[in-house]
Design an enzyme around this catalytic site. Structure first.
Site, PDB file in Angstrom:
ATOM      1  N   GLY A  16     -29.739 107.324  -4.399  1.00 54.58           N
ATOM      2  CA  GLY A  16     -30.277 107.437  -3.337  1.00 54.58           C
ATOM      3  C   GLY A  16     -29.564 108.016  -2.176  1.00 54.58           C
ATOM      4  O   GLY A  16     -29.648 108.006  -1.090  1.00 54.58           O
ATOM      5  N   SER A  17     -28.869 109.348  -2.828  1.00 52.97           N
ATOM      6  CA  SER A  17     -27.873 109.959  -1.782  1.00 52.97           C
ATOM      7  C   SER A  17     -29.004 110.820  -0.959  1.00 52.97           C
ATOM      8  O   SER A  17     -28.463 111.102   0.200  1.00 52.97           O
ATOM      9  CB  SER A  17     -26.922 111.013  -2.488  1.00 52.97           C
ATOM     10  OG  SER A  17     -27.736 111.932  -3.286  1.00 52.97           O
ATOM     11  N   ASN A  18     -30.003 111.204  -1.278  1.00 54.67           N
ATOM     12  CA  ASN A  18     -30.735 112.118  -0.364  1.00 54.67           C
ATOM     13  C   ASN A  18     -31.699 111.072   0.620  1.00 54.67           C
ATOM     14  O   ASN A  18     -31.820 111.350   1.712  1.00 54.67           O
ATOM     15  CB  ASN A  18     -32.144 112.792  -1.312  1.00 54.67           C
ATOM     16  CG  ASN A  18     -31.667 113.962  -1.650  1.00 54.67           C
ATOM     17  OD1 ASN A  18     -31.405 115.075  -1.055  1.00 54.67           O
ATOM     18  ND2 ASN A  18     -31.250 114.000  -3.103  1.00 54.67           N
ATOM     19  N   ARG A  69     -50.525 101.711 -14.366  1.00 52.17           N
ATOM     20  CA  ARG A  69     -49.927 102.538 -13.411  1.00 52.17           C
ATOM     21  C   ARG A  69     -50.833 102.571 -12.297  1.00 52.17           C
ATOM     22  O   ARG A  69     -50.443 102.499 -11.055  1.00 52.17           O
ATOM     23  CB  ARG A  69     -49.937 104.405 -13.767  1.00 52.17           C
ATOM     24  CG  ARG A  69     -49.199 105.247 -12.966  1.00 52.17           C
ATOM     25  CD  ARG A  69     -49.223 106.448 -13.737  1.00 52.17           C
ATOM     26  NE  ARG A  69     -48.488 106.523 -14.881  1.00 52.17           N
ATOM     27  CZ  ARG A  69     -46.950 106.616 -15.068  1.00 52.17           C
ATOM     28  NH1 ARG A  69     -46.270 106.717 -13.772  1.00 52.17           N
ATOM     29  NH2 ARG A  69     -46.400 106.641 -15.993  1.00 52.17           N
ATOM     30  N   MET A  94     -38.427 108.428  -9.436  1.00 53.32           N
ATOM     31  CA  MET A  94     -38.777 109.076 -10.955  1.00 53.32           C
ATOM     32  C   MET A  94     -39.822 108.283 -11.515  1.00 53.32           C
ATOM     33  O   MET A  94     -39.683 107.662 -12.708  1.00 53.32           O
ATOM     34  CB  MET A  94     -37.349 108.850 -11.869  1.00 53.32           C
ATOM     35  CG  MET A  94     -36.161 109.428 -11.313  1.00 53.32           C
ATOM     36  SD  MET A  94     -36.279 111.036 -10.955  1.00 53.32           S
ATOM     37  CE  MET A  94     -35.905 111.532 -12.481  1.00 53.32           C
ATOM     38  N   HIS A 113     -36.858 118.672  -5.109  1.00 50.25           N
ATOM     39  CA  HIS A 113     -36.795 118.897  -6.484  1.00 50.25           C
ATOM     40  C   HIS A 113     -35.236 119.780  -6.736  1.00 50.25           C
ATOM     41  O   HIS A 113     -35.265 120.681  -5.794  1.00 50.25           O
ATOM     42  CB  HIS A 113     -38.093 119.776  -6.978  1.00 50.25           C
ATOM     43  CG  HIS A 113     -37.758 120.049  -8.558  1.00 50.25           C
ATOM     44  ND1 HIS A 113     -38.135 119.406  -9.439  1.00 50.25           N
ATOM     45  CD2 HIS A 113     -37.542 121.378  -9.043  1.00 50.25           C
ATOM     46  CE1 HIS A 113     -37.872 119.870 -10.650  1.00 50.25           C
ATOM     47  NE2 HIS A 113     -37.608 121.072 -10.301  1.00 50.25           N
TER      48      HIS A 113
HETATM   49  C1  GRF Z   1     -32.042 114.619  -6.831  1.00 44.31           C
HETATM   50  O1  GRF Z   1     -31.318 115.509  -7.175  1.00 44.31           O
HETATM   51  C2  GRF Z   1     -33.429 115.209  -6.467  1.00 44.31           C
HETATM   52  O2  GRF Z   1     -33.563 116.332  -6.004  1.00 44.31           O
HETATM   53  C3  GRF Z   1     -34.075 114.574  -7.635  1.00 44.31           C
HETATM   54  O3  GRF Z   1     -33.610 113.398  -8.036  1.00 44.31           O
HETATM   55  C4  GRF Z   1     -32.051 113.351  -7.760  1.00 44.31           C
HETATM   56  C5  GRF Z   1     -31.959 112.161  -6.951  1.00 44.31           C
HETATM   57  O4  GRF Z   1     -30.498 111.872  -6.370  1.00 44.31           O
HETATM   58  N1  GRF Z   1     -35.476 114.693  -7.281  1.00 44.31           N
HETATM   59  P1  GRF Z   1     -30.352 110.807  -5.198  1.00 44.31           P
HETATM   60  O5  GRF Z   1     -31.107 109.348  -5.864  1.00 44.31           O
HETATM   61  O6  GRF Z   1     -31.164 111.374  -3.919  1.00 44.31           O
HETATM   62  O7  GRF Z   1     -28.938 110.619  -5.170  1.00 44.31           O
END
Ligand code: GRF
Length: 220
Positions: A16-18, A69, A94, A113
């Site tokens: 979840g860093s983003n 799904r 994911m 992405h």
């Molecule tokens: C990131 O590299 C994002 O681009 C990809 O999955 C990764 C997720 O990382 N879709 P985080 O969970 O946001 O740290």
């Protein structure tokens, strides 16, 4: 700049860093979006715990508990609607979505992405970039379409691939760029400065940036 903030849901599956970079950006009073719910298909995702600690509404929707799904996406759709979400931000979510969910949120769902699309769609982008010997790699924020990693591009950030790079060094460089790019693209889109027309995003205004960000053209 819009007067009302867009209500965003952030969907994650792990670290979840983003998500964190988006939540932190949203704290600025003039940022045009606010998080209203963080949802993970993995209830034990570390990012979900962090969001909870920030006092955000969170939801673990364990996909393994749904028979299909379609059922899972139906539940997700209800939650998004109940939370009166304007925009959905996929941030390391994911899980493939059904076309009907994606179409329902057409032009209202963003994804990040870890590659410069349309190169390296799918998984293991950094390994594949290293194996291909590209000299420039990066990340892309785009609107989501039913085909995986397709959709109008809002913004991209480029990073160099350096001599001696390993998966870890390259992944870290791209991730740092992701954390800058996603909040910036969400701000452009949520404020109406980035608009989609004929499957292309145009940017009405954008500040210039250094540090390898490929800045969208200013068109007015
Ligand atoms: C990131 O590299 C994002 O681009 C990809 O999955 C990764 C997720 O990382 N879709 P985080 O969970 O946001 O740290």
């Amino acid at each position: 700049m819009t007067t009302s903030k867009k209500r965003i849901a952030i969907l994650i599956s792990g670290r979840g860093s983003n998500m964190k970079s988006l939540v932190e950006a949203c704290r600025a009073p003039d940022y045009p979006a606010e998080p209203v719910v963080v949802i993970s298909n993995r209830p034990d995702a570390p990012g979900l715990q962090w969001a909870k600690e920030q006092g955000l509404p969170t939801l673990g929707l364990d996909h393994k508990r749904y028979e299909s799904r379609e059922h899972f996406d139906g539940q997700l759709m209800s939650v998004l609607e109940m939370s009166r979400v304007d925009l959905v931000c996929l941030a390391g979510f994911m899980r493939l979505m059904t076309p009907s969910l994606v179409e329902r949120w057409r032009d209202r769902m963003l994804n990040i992405h870890p590659a410069l699309l349309p190169s390296f769609k799918g998984l293991h982008t950094h390994e594949r970039a290293l194996a291909a010997g590209v000299k420039i790699h990066g990340c892309t924020v785009h609107l989501v379409r039913p085909e995986m990693d397709e959709g109008p591009i809002i913004g991209q950030a480029a990073v160099p691939v350096l001599e001696g790079d390993t998966f870890d060094t390259l992944a870290a460089r791209v991730l740092a760029a992701e954390h800058e790019l996603y909040p910036r693209c969400l701000a452009l889109y949520a404020s109406g400065q980035a608009i989609v027309e004929n499957e292309r995003v145009s940017i009405r205004a954008a500040e210039r940036r250094d540090g390898g960000l490929l800045v969208p053209q200013i068109v007015d």
